[in-house]
Enzyme design. Structure first.
Site, PDB file in Angstrom:
ATOM      1  CG  ASN A 160      25.200  44.114  41.021  1.00  0.00           C
ATOM      2  OD1 ASN A 160      25.526  43.037  40.536  1.00  0.00           O
ATOM      3  ND2 ASN A 160      25.681  45.263  40.596  1.00  0.00           N
ATOM      4  NE  ARG A 168      27.659  42.434  31.540  1.00  0.00           N
ATOM      5  CZ  ARG A 168      27.625  43.548  32.271  1.00  0.00           C
ATOM      6  NH1 ARG A 168      26.796  44.517  31.954  1.00  0.00           N
ATOM      7  NH2 ARG A 168      28.393  43.693  33.315  1.00  0.00           N
ATOM      8  CE  LYS A 183      31.788  32.206  44.068  1.00  0.00           C
ATOM      9  NZ  LYS A 183      30.649  32.877  44.700  1.00  0.00           N
ATOM     10  CB  SER A 238      34.891  43.972  44.921  1.00  0.00           C
ATOM     11  OG  SER A 238      35.674  42.880  45.351  1.00  0.00           O
ATOM     12  CD  GLU A 259      33.178  43.759  32.405  1.00  0.00           C
ATOM     13  OE1 GLU A 259      33.358  44.929  32.803  1.00  0.00           O
ATOM     14  OE2 GLU A 259      33.400  43.399  31.237  1.00  0.00           O
ATOM     15  CG  LEU A 260      37.544  43.905  38.173  1.00  0.00           C
ATOM     16  CD1 LEU A 260      39.051  43.993  38.354  1.00  0.00           C
ATOM     17  CD2 LEU A 260      37.011  42.647  38.848  1.00  0.00           C
ATOM     18  NE  ARG A 287      20.453  50.705  34.708  1.00  0.00           N
ATOM     19  CZ  ARG A 287      21.518  49.916  34.670  1.00  0.00           C
ATOM     20  NH1 ARG A 287      22.606  50.228  35.338  1.00  0.00           N
ATOM     21  NH2 ARG A 287      21.494  48.827  33.939  1.00  0.00           N
ATOM     22  CB  CYS A 293      29.948  48.228  39.162  1.00  0.00           C
ATOM     23  SG  CYS A 293      29.499  47.352  37.701  1.00  0.00           S
ATOM     24  CD  GLU A 390      31.759  49.987  43.023  1.00  0.00           C
ATOM     25  OE1 GLU A 390      32.553  49.114  43.442  1.00  0.00           O
ATOM     26  OE2 GLU A 390      31.149  49.892  41.955  1.00  0.00           O
TER      27      GLU A 390
END
Ligand code: SIN
Length: 486
Positions: A160, A168, A183, A238, A259-260, A287, A293, A390
């Site tokens: 995304n 980051r 990866k 996810s 970071e899920l 956005r 997420c 989500e």
């Protein structure tokens, strides 16, 4: 090959990047990269195998000690060069993102600015990884604490944000003195490969960054984390995949940052500035084509302003121009693939079956490209199926509330806790509601919170650890304590 917009991607690397060299995958397998706006194949790249993942870990292991011993000032200056390299190539990188992800060109350019900023911020942090010195309470010795790099880091990044979700992680990992194996997602590997090339030109030494896209993520990951040099896994994606990676990482007791998923509540009180709330709602929902997420997933609106909010949000969503991200009037691009469209469609149908009313949108227009109409659903029950998942698409379910305590209970009735939003003109109320929402990040009268200088991350099953801010670089460090006498 080139995209419909005529953007030439012939010069973008299409091989694996291992030990400073561009190499073909050991199996000869290829990954087709698809433009989700046109469904056309825009490139074909080498796919890595487990053996390639191991080769990349070997290369990182070879580079690790020298990079860790490189003076922080030198690492910092290389990171600053990386910031400059991304900034200098922002236009071309934005084209690449729009071509393989589909997001509007302006959003892609914004993403590159955001991505580059992680290098500038972490260049500044790299020379400030400080420890402490104290005296043991008994007076017997000194307590020295310092923060060496953790070692080789495996990074799994999502589609995304094809650039920013790499930088980051990458910028602080490099700043702290680690070599990495990345990866990138099979959907958007071109941006990752081009970034690897640019960072190498900017001075990142051979073997410090390795990039191995694959079609066999599970096997790739199992092989990489079994390598003895790998000490950490950093993942964005996810919760379901995160849980699997956590289980596998447990076998070698690896450090993890996860970071899920999210399920963000967006709360609008009756005293809120409605213009600002609708503008913020559009940002929080739409956005980057609504595929973040951090996207607002459930809109809780106080009953006194509910109808007006729904009407205004409906008008704003109906005005969104959906289409190919290279078209300058477009503000929402395609979803990533057909299965995303099917999933969004299924959630909307189930909400309608549970009594929700479609205010605008509610369908995929069909035809070429993976598009879904910006949709507002009113009369959604706070426990409807759509509030439990989500959505990852341009659908805004609105739930009316009267009682603040009941609303907070519903907002927190989820295993996710990434982010929440509150709109009110009473800052004291905003702060107290923020404290009661179980989420790692809260926007008060703001529809976006992401910032390289702020700690990004979730509570509950939305993740472990933080990215960005000072915390972000310490995640890639160990803590060593030395008891010393002198
Ligand atoms: C994400 O969706 O994973 C990240 C969003 C952001 O950085 O704003």
């Amino acid at each position: 090959m080139s995209t419909a917009a005529g953007f030439d991607i012939a010069d973008i690397p299409k091989q694996l990047f291992i030990g400073g060299k561009w190499v073909d995958g050991s199996s000869g397998e290829r990954i087709a990269v698809i433009d989700p706006a046109t469904e056309e194949q825009i490139a074909e790249i080498a796919a890595g195998t487990s053996a390639d993942a191991i080769a990349a870990c070997e290369a990182a292991d070879k580079a690790q000690a020298t990079w860790a011993a490189t003076p922080p000032r030198t690492r910092s200056e290389i990171l600053r060069n990386c910031f400059q390299a991304l900034t200098d190539h922002a236009d071309a990188l934005a084209n690449l993102i729009t071509a393989e992800h589909g997001k509007p060109r302006a959003d892609a350019l914004g993403e590159i600015t955001y991505a580059a900023e992680f290098f500038r911020w972490n260049a500044e942090e790299t020379v400030r990884i400080n420890g402490t010195i104290g005296t043991a309470p008994s007076g017997a010795n000194k307590i020295l604490v310092h923060h060496p790099p953790v070692g080789v880091v495996v990074m799994i990044t999502p589609w995304n944000f094809p650039a920013a979700m790499i930088t980051r992680k990458l910028a602080p990992a490099l700043g702290a003195g680690n070599a990495v194996v990345i990866k990138p997602p099979r959907e958007t590997p071109l941006t990752a490969l081009r970034i690897g090339e640019l960072l190498t030109e900017a001075g990142v030494p051979e073997g410090v960054i390795n990039i191995v896209p694959t079609m066999s993520s599970g096997e790739w990951f199992d092989a990489a984390v079994s390598h003895r040099a790998v000490r950490m896994v950093s993942f964005t994606g996810s919760t379901e995949v995160g849980r699997h990676l956590l289980r596998t990482s447990a076998d070698r007791v690896l450090k993890v940052v996860m970071e899920l998923g999210g399920n963000a509540p967006f709360v609008v009180f009756g005293d809120a500035d409605l213009d600002a709330a609708v503008e913020g709602a559009m940002i929080a929902k739409m956005r980057h084509s609504a595929q973040t997420c951090t996207a607002a997933n459930r809109f809780f609106v106080e009953s006194s302003i509910h109808d007006e909010f729904v009407e205004r949000l409906g008008a704003a969503m109906a005005a969104v121009k959906v289409g190919n991200g290279f078209d300058p009037v477009v503000t929402c691009g395609p979803m990533i693939n057909q299965s995303a469209i099917d999933n969004i469609g299924g959630l909307v149908s189930s909400a309608v079956a549970e009594g929700a009313k479609i205010v605008t949108g509610g369908a995929s227009p069909g035809g070429t490209g993976f598009f879904y109409e910006p949709t507002v659903l009113a009369g959604v029950k706070s426990d409807a199926a759509i509030t439990c998942e989500e959505i990852f698409g341009p659908v805004a379910p609105v739930i009316s509330f009267d009682d603040t305590d009941t609303m907070i209970q519903a907002a927190n009735d989820t295993e996710m806790g990434l982010i929440g939003y509150v709109y009110t003109s009473d800052l004291a109320r905003g702060l107290s509601i923020a404290e009661r929402i179980q989420a790692g990040m809260i926007g008060i009268n703001r529809g976006a919170v992401s910032d390289p200088a702020a700690p990004f991350g979730g509570m509950k099953q939305s993740g472990l650890g933080r990215e960005g801010a000072s915390e972000g670089i310490y995640e890639f460090c160990e803590t060593q304590y030395i008891a010393a006498n002198w």
